[in-house]
Design a protein around this motif. Structure first.
Motif, PDB file in Angstrom:
ATOM      1  N   UNK A  66     -20.914  58.104 -16.004  1.00 19.84           N
ATOM      2  CA  UNK A  66     -20.084  57.748 -14.502  1.00 19.84           C
ATOM      3  C   UNK A  66     -18.862  57.223 -14.631  1.00 19.84           C
ATOM      4  N   UNK A  67     -18.611  56.288 -15.290  1.00 19.74           N
ATOM      5  CA  UNK A  67     -17.236  55.648 -15.359  1.00 19.74           C
ATOM      6  C   UNK A  67     -16.436  56.530 -15.828  1.00 19.74           C
ATOM      7  N   UNK A  93      -9.212  52.793 -18.624  1.00 18.50           N
ATOM      8  CA  UNK A  93     -10.250  53.705 -17.891  1.00 18.50           C
ATOM      9  C   UNK A  93      -9.947  53.691 -16.420  1.00 18.50           C
ATOM     10  N   UNK A  94      -9.782  52.431 -15.762  1.00 17.22           N
ATOM     11  CA  UNK A  94      -9.568  52.517 -14.608  1.00 17.22           C
ATOM     12  C   UNK A  94      -8.250  53.127 -13.954  1.00 17.22           C
ATOM     13  N   UNK A  95      -7.199  53.096 -14.942  1.00 19.96           N
ATOM     14  CA  UNK A  95      -5.999  53.732 -14.406  1.00 19.96           C
ATOM     15  C   UNK A  95      -6.105  55.096 -14.571  1.00 19.96           C
ATOM     16  N   UNK A  96      -6.839  55.683 -15.384  1.00 19.45           N
ATOM     17  CA  UNK A  96      -6.885  57.176 -15.828  1.00 19.45           C
ATOM     18  C   UNK A  96      -8.025  57.913 -15.166  1.00 19.45           C
ATOM     19  N   UNK A  97      -9.178  57.317 -15.388  1.00 18.85           N
ATOM     20  CA  UNK A  97     -10.494  57.957 -14.892  1.00 18.85           C
ATOM     21  C   UNK A  97     -10.498  57.769 -13.260  1.00 18.85           C
ATOM     22  N   UNK A 135     -22.570  47.565 -14.079  1.00 19.17           N
ATOM     23  CA  UNK A 135     -23.942  48.005 -14.385  1.00 19.17           C
ATOM     24  C   UNK A 135     -23.990  48.120 -16.018  1.00 19.17           C
ATOM     25  N   UNK A 136     -22.588  48.669 -16.444  1.00 18.38           N
ATOM     26  CA  UNK A 136     -22.617  48.972 -17.772  1.00 18.38           C
ATOM     27  C   UNK A 136     -22.676  47.651 -18.614  1.00 18.38           C
ATOM     28  N   UNK A 189     -15.881  58.208 -11.562  1.00 21.25           N
ATOM     29  CA  UNK A 189     -15.158  57.007 -10.690  1.00 21.25           C
ATOM     30  C   UNK A 189     -14.063  57.670  -9.851  1.00 21.25           C
ATOM     31  N   UNK A 190     -14.382  57.803  -8.888  1.00 17.74           N
ATOM     32  CA  UNK A 190     -13.558  58.556  -7.610  1.00 17.74           C
ATOM     33  C   UNK A 190     -12.934  57.341  -6.718  1.00 17.74           C
ATOM     34  N   UNK A 191     -13.453  56.130  -7.003  1.00 23.66           N
ATOM     35  CA  UNK A 191     -12.921  55.004  -6.014  1.00 23.66           C
ATOM     36  C   UNK A 191     -12.913  53.724  -6.587  1.00 23.66           C
ATOM     37  N   UNK A 192     -12.454  52.903  -6.419  1.00 22.17           N
ATOM     38  CA  UNK A 192     -12.282  51.634  -6.811  1.00 22.17           C
ATOM     39  C   UNK A 192     -14.009  50.945  -6.721  1.00 22.17           C
TER      40      UNK A 192
END
Length: 392
Positions: free
Chosen positions: A288-289, A232-236, A305-306, A293-296
């Motif tokens: 939101x995630x 999710x961090x890599x793609x989103x 929060x999740x 997710x437009x930035x770190x």
């Protein structure tokens, strides 16, 4: 449905609660630190499939041992369950220091898993008969997060000092340390009159089953998302592996706030408001995630929060199940295990075949199912249920 008298200190003394917390945390430690434990077998050149098989076998043993509590928790003396469980766990971990063939290790980890499951069922039985189960769950979760983090960060130094079998030496020692304090464990489930069981059991049992099943879709989201947070961090969010791992580490630290919140709010605002609030917060953070997710910094915000929300909701789902029918608490672990298996495999499949939008559909559907299996079946705060007087 709780058959414990509010005037009995049998299940709520601090030493007793500390001991059953230790039984649960140490009993489930092998499944908590799976990545670190698998690292100890890398020199054996086992394939990823074999390593995953060992982890799955221990998890299955844990689920089976916990599920067996539905039968024996009200029939057997608890210390007679705990003693052989501890002995088997000590022997199984000790044997893992010398046994190196795959089949032998699988058998040993299965035995350790079953022993841990029996200890988990004992924890569930004490929890089900305590005055404030929600707070106990919150404290247990908070400690678990700390223990998991400590083991993950200290794995390298343990291997350096004790070799590849270092974790097994440590786990055997931890189980052994529980033996001298076995007398702190209550002797058995508190008895209640037949009339009391008739009055309390029937209404509670029916609404408890959907609450029990709610653990499956809830854990599908929890395990599915957590397993693939890196993806999710890599793609989103278009983050590098290093930045994503740092973000996950930060979010794990913040997740402990979920247990703090559950402890603070326990018995103050009922069950419906915190459960519905946590479901809404999880749903919003998942949206939101994946979509925002437009930035770190935003990615860290959403996943922190999740995780706070799902730790909080986990505590309250147990409280709701205990409120409905405390006899079913040992079944929560096996149902969560089913959710873990489905969550990891289903999320992997949808990410491979449908991408982020399919992952979003899976999480939204699971959260909706969680809501449908919980909110309609929570007891109204206005409806009081008289408690029974415990015997022994």
């Amino acid at each position: 449905m709780n058959t414990l008298s509010p005037y009995s200190p049998r299940f709520d003394s601090l030493p007793r609660l500390a001991y059953v917390n230790a039984l649960f945390i140490i009993g489930t430690l092998g499944t908590l630190i799976t990545p670190a434990m698998l690292e100890g077998w890398t020199h054996l050149r086992w394939t990823p499939t074999q390593l995953g098989g060992v982890a799955a076998i221990e998890l299955a043993g844990l689920a089976a041992g916990s599920l067996s509590g539905l039968y024996w928790q009200t029939r057997w003396r608890w210390r007679r369950v705990a003693l052989p469980s501890l002995i088997v766990a000590i022997a199984g971990n000790a044997a893992c220091m010398v046994v190196k063939d795959y089949t032998g290790v699988c058998v040993l980890r299965a035995l350790v898993g079953v022993s841990g499951g029996l200890l988990t069922a004992l924890y569930s039985a004490v929890l089900a008969n305590s005055r404030s189960p929600g707070r106990i769950i919150a404290v247990t979760t908070f400690i678990q997060i700390g223990v998991e983090a400590a083991f993950m960060f200290s794995t390298t130094s343990v291997f350096e000092r004790l070799g590849s079998s270092g974790l097994f030496i440590l786990m055997a020692a931890l189980f052994a340390a529980l033996l001298p304090f076995l007398s702190l464990l209550p002797t058995a489930w508190p008895s209640a009159s037949a009339a009391t069981r008739e009055r309390l059991g029937k209404p509670g049992s029916r609404r408890a089953y959907p609450l029990l099943f709610s653990f499956i879709p809830f854990i599908v989201v929890q395990t599915g998302v957590y397993t693939f947070l890196g993806e999710f961090g890599r793609v989103a969010a278009n983050l590098s592996v290093e930045v994503t791992l740092r973000a996950i580490g930060i979010s794990v630290v913040f997740s402990s706030l979920g247990s703090v919140a559950a402890y603070a709010l326990n018995d103050r605002i009922g069950l419906r408001l915190p459960i519905s609030g946590a479901i809404l917060l999880m749903t919003a953070m998942l949206l939101g995630m994946i979509l925002g997710s437009r930035s770190a910094a935003l990615f860290v915000f959403y996943i922190s929060l999740l995780q706070i929300a799902w730790i909080f909701l986990n505590c309250y789902l147990y409280s709701a199940l205990i409120d409905a029918n405390n006899l079913l608490v040992p079944a929560a672990t096996p149902f969560s295990t089913v959710g873990s298996v489905i969550g990891a495999s289903a999320m992997g499949y949808v990410l491979d075949h449908g991408g982020m939008m399919s992952a979003l559909a899976l999480t939204m559907g699971s959260m909706l199912l969680t809501a449908l299996l919980t909110l309609p079946f929570l007891r109204s705060p206005a409806v009081g249920v008289p408690q029974a007087v415990a015997a022994p």
